[in-house]
Design a protein around this motif. Structure first.
Motif, PDB file in Angstrom:
ATOM      1  N   LYS A  72      26.024   9.007  -5.715  1.00 64.69           N
ATOM      2  CA  LYS A  72      25.252   9.581  -6.822  1.00 64.69           C
ATOM      3  C   LYS A  72      24.352   8.512  -7.448  1.00 64.69           C
ATOM      4  N   LEU A  73      24.892   7.310  -7.606  1.00 66.25           N
ATOM      5  CA  LEU A  73      24.068   6.208  -8.115  1.00 66.25           C
ATOM      6  C   LEU A  73      22.890   5.941  -7.186  1.00 66.25           C
ATOM      7  N   GLY A  74      23.138   6.083  -5.872  1.00 67.88           N
ATOM      8  CA  GLY A  74      22.071   5.854  -4.903  1.00 67.88           C
ATOM      9  C   GLY A  74      20.905   6.808  -5.074  1.00 67.88           C
ATOM     10  N   ARG A  75      21.173   7.986  -5.603  1.00 69.23           N
ATOM     11  CA  ARG A  75      20.091   8.943  -5.849  1.00 69.23           C
ATOM     12  C   ARG A  75      19.356   8.643  -7.148  1.00 69.23           C
ATOM     13  N   GLU A  76      20.003   7.877  -8.035  1.00 65.22           N
ATOM     14  CA  GLU A  76      19.435   7.600  -9.359  1.00 65.22           C
ATOM     15  C   GLU A  76      18.795   6.220  -9.467  1.00 65.22           C
ATOM     16  N   VAL A  77      19.300   5.274  -8.673  1.00 63.05           N
ATOM     17  CA  VAL A  77      18.870   3.876  -8.791  1.00 63.05           C
ATOM     18  C   VAL A  77      17.851   3.564  -7.701  1.00 63.05           C
ATOM     19  N   PRO A  78      16.626   3.198  -8.039  1.00 62.10           N
ATOM     20  CA  PRO A  78      15.642   2.838  -7.011  1.00 62.10           C
ATOM     21  C   PRO A  78      15.846   1.409  -6.510  1.00 62.10           C
ATOM     22  N   VAL A  79      15.331   1.118  -5.335  1.00 60.38           N
ATOM     23  CA  VAL A  79      15.286  -0.267  -4.852  1.00 60.38           C
ATOM     24  C   VAL A  79      14.102  -0.950  -5.533  1.00 60.38           C
ATOM     25  N   LEU A  80      14.398  -1.996  -6.296  1.00 64.07           N
ATOM     26  CA  LEU A  80      13.345  -2.687  -7.059  1.00 64.07           C
ATOM     27  C   LEU A  80      13.025  -4.076  -6.518  1.00 64.07           C
ATOM     28  N   VAL A  81      13.904  -4.627  -5.691  1.00 60.02           N
ATOM     29  CA  VAL A  81      13.686  -5.986  -5.183  1.00 60.02           C
ATOM     30  C   VAL A  81      12.988  -5.900  -3.829  1.00 60.02           C
ATOM     31  N   ASP A  82      11.805  -6.458  -3.746  1.00 55.82           N
ATOM     32  CA  ASP A  82      10.992  -6.440  -2.530  1.00 55.82           C
ATOM     33  C   ASP A  82      11.430  -7.596  -1.638  1.00 55.82           C
ATOM     34  N   LEU A 141      16.001  -8.566 -12.871  1.00 56.13           N
ATOM     35  CA  LEU A 141      16.265  -7.277 -12.231  1.00 56.13           C
ATOM     36  C   LEU A 141      17.001  -6.350 -13.197  1.00 56.13           C
ATOM     37  N   MET A 142      18.030  -6.866 -13.864  1.00 62.54           N
ATOM     38  CA  MET A 142      18.790  -6.030 -14.795  1.00 62.54           C
ATOM     39  C   MET A 142      17.927  -5.589 -15.964  1.00 62.54           C
ATOM     40  N   ALA A 143      17.006  -6.440 -16.375  1.00 68.79           N
ATOM     41  CA  ALA A 143      16.075  -6.040 -17.436  1.00 68.79           C
ATOM     42  C   ALA A 143      15.217  -4.868 -16.973  1.00 68.79           C
ATOM     43  N   GLN A 144      14.768  -4.920 -15.718  1.00 70.33           N
ATOM     44  CA  GLN A 144      13.948  -3.829 -15.180  1.00 70.33           C
ATOM     45  C   GLN A 144      14.759  -2.543 -14.996  1.00 70.33           C
ATOM     46  N   LEU A 145      16.048  -2.690 -14.740  1.00 76.18           N
ATOM     47  CA  LEU A 145      16.897  -1.512 -14.552  1.00 76.18           C
ATOM     48  C   LEU A 145      17.186  -0.795 -15.868  1.00 76.18           C
ATOM     49  N   GLY A 146      17.049  -1.514 -16.959  1.00 81.51           N
ATOM     50  CA  GLY A 146      17.154  -0.890 -18.282  1.00 81.51           C
ATOM     51  C   GLY A 146      18.489  -0.210 -18.520  1.00 81.51           C
ATOM     52  N   ASP A 147      18.448   1.068 -18.898  1.00 79.04           N
ATOM     53  CA  ASP A 147      19.668   1.769 -19.292  1.00 79.04           C
ATOM     54  C   ASP A 147      20.565   2.136 -18.112  1.00 79.04           C
ATOM     55  N   LEU A 148      20.161   1.799 -16.897  1.00 81.71           N
ATOM     56  CA  LEU A 148      21.055   1.978 -15.757  1.00 81.71           C
ATOM     57  C   LEU A 148      22.173   0.937 -15.750  1.00 81.71           C
TER      58      LEU A 148
END
Length: 567
Positions: free
Chosen positions: A296-306, A327-334
């Protein structure tokens, strides 16, 4: 008050004599009473001539000792098993639990008020985390760090994603013997772990997300001076933990911290191995990893690290862009920012201090992700009743929904002998199936899931095929590959029922993997299977223990007797 040398006295029936004897013998090392009366920080030494990933460990140890002593505590270095991925037979995974037991027992057996574990290569950090949780002594984790990038003909190279890519070209006849030898000397230009998002980098990032290592420690390149300055600071932190007797791993690791680790694993394009390891780590605690929740997290969390193999960059670029804190800052409330870390900070404080690097493109925003969904998806179906995993971020989009004819290999040896046979009946639309490569079947669940493209197809330009197995795959690898099929074929799993020519349907969007054979036929095949028997390799010693007690992939491949009580 720290226990120091008085902790865990050897039993001679007289505690006073036990301490007297301990001090008498340790003074043979030249220590003074002042040194021996201080809190003790144990430091694992995982240096080995067989382990180039850990080539900087002696320098890290010196820096750690400096930090410990500057803070008024006493460092004691002790050796443990060291596992190097490409030097461990039959596979490093076979030895992970042995290293975990060794490390745990040495932490318990020897007097120390806190411990620093130093690791990096794929199975060492998981083993050390499993040990630390079970021993529950204040622990600081120091990853050895990734190696720096290599170069070849103007192209940046990274072990081992580019190892696999260029070896594929060599198999296809696109690179000759001279060039592949040149590449061989340029892929790993320094000590350290793979500089792509393989298992080592994944586990280092997970460890930082769990709060068990210093912020930024996951990404600092192994040869950089910053790595050793962080080691000194880690020594200072461990010394304070030794004095205050905390925090212990049990105080840091909560459902929130484990969820944070899963979010980060999805967002970095993490290794599928990381899921097995995190499951084993959680099972040493009161908590657990729920595969459905992870999916379920995989459907909600995008890949942000290139970062390769899901993107284009390497670990040093991730580091210079701000590392895991950014990275955690970019993930915000996740991310649950109220989770604690060993430094006493919360992740909220860590994220507040994340560096903002203008123009960097290694860490994306949620509005501009590398992939809209996370790195991994969990599949179920009649081929995988208890689940399987695919690293969808490193797969070919056109193959994520695919139906093809099974081409079955009975074992790793069978695959090695036949995959390049010109007479092999195989096309690019087929599904390569490898069985008897799971925890018991291989043994040790080797990274054989990255089945090579049959040479006769590779030479026609085929770069990817659907591949299915009960094995693992290196996090550095890419391709449309279904792994960890559970239960494995060696214990009667349905993968053992597949026959050449059967149709298999993969549908990642529906999270399904199915053998398109009716149940009546499958039941006939099931009844025809030979009963499992103890293999010759498992008749004695550690091999016997492994075969008798190893759990399946969905339970972390730990030994059944090592889980926390109640599991």
């Amino acid at each position: 008050m720290a226990d120091g040398l008085r902790k865990g006295l050897t039993s001679y029936g007289d505690a006073g004599f036990s301490l007297f004897l301990r001090k008498a013998f340790i003074k043979a090392m030249g220590y003074s009473d002042d040194a021996l009366n201080r809190p003790i920080v144990g430091i694992t030494n995982t240096y080995s001539d067989y382990n180039p990933c850990h080539g900087n460990v002696p320098q890290i140890i010196e820096a750690v000792k400096r930090g410990v002593m500057l803070s008024g505590a006493m460092p004691f270095v002790f050796p443990t098993i060291s596992i190097a991925e490409s030097f461990a037979h039959p596979t490093s995974m076979y030895l992970r639990n042995l290293m975990a037991m060794d490390t745990e027992e040495m932490i318990r057996a020897q007097p120390m008020d806190a411990v620093i574990v130093i690791g990096g290569c794929d199975k060492t950090l998981p083993a050390q985390l499993m040990a630390a949780i079970s021993a529950d002594l204040p622990t600081v984790v120091i990853p050895v760090g990734p190696m720096v990038v290599g170069h070849h003909k103007g192209e940046v190279l990274g072990a081992c994603t580019d190892c696999r890519r260029l070896w594929g070209k060599y198999r296809a006849g696109e690179i000759d013997d001279v060039e592949i030898e040149a590449v061989n000397g340029r892929l790993a230009p320094s000590v350290g772990t793979c500089m792509v998002m393989g298992t080592a980098s994944t586990m280092a990032c997970i460890t930082e997300a769990l709060g068990l290592s210093l912020p930024m420690s996951a990404t600092i390149p192994a040869p950089h001076a910053e790595r050793f300055r962080f080691a000194e600071t880690s020594g200072r932190v461990a010394a304070e933990m030794a004095k205050t007797k905390g925090p212990k791993p049990s105080e840091i690791l909560t459902p929130s911290s484990f969820r944070n680790a899963q979010v980060v694993m999805q967002a970095i394009g993490g290794s599928t191995n990381g899921l097995i390891h995190l499951t084993a780590i959680a099972n040493r605690s009161p908590h657990k990893i729920d595969l459905e929740a992870f999916d379920k997290l995989g459907r909600e969390v995008p890949v942000l690290v290139d970062l390769k193999p899901s993107g284009e960059h390497y670990m040093e670029h991730f580091h210079h862009a701000g590392g895991v804190p950014k990275l955690m800052a970019q993930l915000g409330d996740l991310i649950d920012l109220d989770a604690r870390t060993i430094t006493g900070q919360t992740l909220r404080e860590v994220v507040a201090g994340a560096e903002d690097v203008p123009g960097q493109d290694a860490i994306r925003s949620k509005a501009n992700p590398i992939k809209s969904e996370g790195a991994m998806a969990i599949l179920h179906g009649n081929l995988a009743p208890r689940g399987a995993v695919i690293k969808q971020s490193a797969a070919s989009p056109k193959l994520l929904q695919h139906t093809g004819r099974a081409v079955v290999f009975e074992s790793v040896e069978d695959m090695t002998l036949r995959v390049d046979d010109p007479a092999l009946d195989v096309t690019a639309d087929d599904v390569l199936v490898l069985r008897n490569a799971g925890p018991k079947g291989a043994p040790g669940m080797p990274e054989a899931g990255y089945l090579p493209i049959p040479k006769k197809l590779a030479r026609t330009g085929v770069k990817d095929m659907v591949r299915i197995s009960d094995a693992r795959m290196s996090g550095t690898a890419f391709g449309t590959i279904v792994l960890h099929i559970t239960p494995e074929s060696a214990v009667g799993g349905p993968l053992g029922l597949v026959r050449n020519g059967d149709m298999i349907r993969l549908d990642v969007a529906k999270r399904s993997i199915d053998l398109l054979v009716d149940e009546a036929e499958l039941q006939k095949r099931r009844e025809a299977l030979e009963p499992a028997k103890t293999p010759d390799w498992a008749k004695r010693g550690y091999a016997h223990l492994f075969n008798e007690t190893i759990l399946q992939a969905d339970e972390g491949c730990d030994f059944d007797f090592m889980r926390a009580k109640g599991k």
